[in-house]
Design an enzyme around this catalytic site. Structure first.
Site, mmCIF file in Angstrom:
data_model
loop_
_atom_site.group_PDB
_atom_site.id
_atom_site.type_symbol
_atom_site.label_atom_id
_atom_site.label_comp_id
_atom_site.label_asym_id
_atom_site.label_seq_id
_atom_site.Cartn_x
_atom_site.Cartn_y
_atom_site.Cartn_z
ATOM 1 N N HIS A 63 8.704 34.018 0.558
ATOM 2 C CA HIS A 63 9.552 33.806 -0.624
ATOM 3 C C HIS A 63 9.304 34.920 -1.647
ATOM 4 O O HIS A 63 10.250 35.524 -2.168
ATOM 5 C CB HIS A 63 9.235 32.428 -1.212
ATOM 6 C CG HIS A 63 9.896 32.138 -2.526
ATOM 7 N ND1 HIS A 63 10.811 31.118 -2.686
ATOM 8 C CD2 HIS A 63 9.760 32.699 -3.762
ATOM 9 C CE1 HIS A 63 11.214 31.076 -3.933
ATOM 10 N NE2 HIS A 63 10.591 32.025 -4.614
ATOM 11 N N GLU A 64 8.033 35.179 -1.927
ATOM 12 C CA GLU A 64 7.693 36.208 -2.912
ATOM 13 C C GLU A 64 8.049 37.611 -2.415
ATOM 14 O O GLU A 64 8.499 38.460 -3.193
ATOM 15 C CB GLU A 64 6.207 36.131 -3.265
ATOM 16 C CG GLU A 64 5.770 34.824 -3.901
ATOM 17 C CD GLU A 64 6.527 34.493 -5.180
ATOM 18 O OE1 GLU A 64 6.865 35.442 -5.931
ATOM 19 O OE2 GLU A 64 6.784 33.309 -5.420
ATOM 20 N N HIS A 67 11.513 38.581 -3.217
ATOM 21 C CA HIS A 67 11.631 39.146 -4.563
ATOM 22 C C HIS A 67 11.240 40.626 -4.568
ATOM 23 O O HIS A 67 11.898 41.453 -5.207
ATOM 24 C CB HIS A 67 10.722 38.393 -5.535
ATOM 25 C CG HIS A 67 11.133 36.978 -5.815
ATOM 26 N ND1 HIS A 67 12.423 36.620 -6.144
ATOM 27 C CD2 HIS A 67 10.404 35.838 -5.841
ATOM 28 C CE1 HIS A 67 12.474 35.302 -6.357
ATOM 29 N NE2 HIS A 67 11.263 34.811 -6.166
#
Length: 249
Positions: A63-64, A67
């Site tokens: 998920h990170e 980003h």
């Protein structure tokens, strides 16, 4: 982000992936919380719970990293990703405008939703009961993380998207930041009220109550930092609007 010293795990190009010591506390709470779900097979439930927690934090890392990839695509520097008690945080230097801010925030929940869909597809082919239960839990938690992160309050990803929208509509970055900071405070109170209202005092509910209280505290603190950021942004905007009255001799 939670204050304190983190230790390095790995590096992806110029980005350091680090872990905050609070990650250990999260692991203990989550293992205790999920272990009773994994008592159908020969594997010890707490070992199965630990496997689930490791898989969960790997999915949070993905998920990170979504980003990170989005920010890099806009030419921004990303010095560090921190995994901590309540998930993760990606440090991005600078911004390219509201579109970049919204896209960079949105890709995280989309990554979690994609992970959930992929795991749901895999679990249908698994015959071992314990493995299937771990995968089901992993898929559902990632789906919940995707939905929860889309809530419109800072510091959640949805808050960053709404703040970017406010920035685009008003031309002032502080407007969106301030509004979504207050929504973040409301979200924190809502989480705490739900956990206390539905689970407090019930047998075996202590880990859930503790986890819910930690989530609420994280949201409240993050919203407070966002409100302070909005104040700084307003000062910068006022400075930009003030004409320079200095004259050249």
């Amino acid at each position: 982000m939670i204050a304190g010293r983190s230790f390095d795990l790995v590096r992806w190009g110029s980005t350091r992936v680090t872990a905050h010591p609070s990650l250990l506390l999260a692991a203990v709470v989550l293992v205790v919380l999920f272990a009773p779900r994994f008592d159908q097979g020969p594997l010890d439930p707490y070992v199965a719970g630990l496997v689930f927690v490791v898989a969960l934090y790997l999915s949070i890392l993905l998920h990170e990293l979504a980003h990170v990839a989005a920010a890099r695509a806009w030419g921004l520097a990303v010095p560090r990703v921190v995994l901590h008690l309540l998930g993760g945080h990606t440090e991005i230097v600078g911004t390219r405008g509201p579109a970049q801010a919204a896209v960079t925030a949105l890709v995280g929940p989309l990554a979690s939703a994609g992970i959930a869909a992929a795991v749901f597809a895999v679990v249908a082919t698994v015959e071992d009961a314990t493995t299937a239960q771990i995968l089901w839990s992993l898929a559902w938690v990632n789906l919940l993380l995707a939905v929860f992160n889309l809530l419109p309050g800072l510091p959640l990803d949805g808050g960053h998207v709404v703040a970017a929208l406010g920035w685009a509509l008003t031309g002032r970055r502080s407007s969106g930041t301030s509004a979504t900071a207050w929504i973040g405070r409301g979200t924190a109170l809502g989480v705490l009220a739900l956990v206390v209202g539905f689970r407090f005092g019930e047998p075996g509910a202590l880990p859930e109550v503790v986890l819910g209280a930690l989530v609420a505290a994280f949201l409240w603190t993050g919203a407070g930092r966002a409100d302070a950021l909005a104040t700084a942004q307003r000062a910068d905007e006022q400075h930009e609007r003030t004409p320079d009255d200095r004259s050249t001799p």
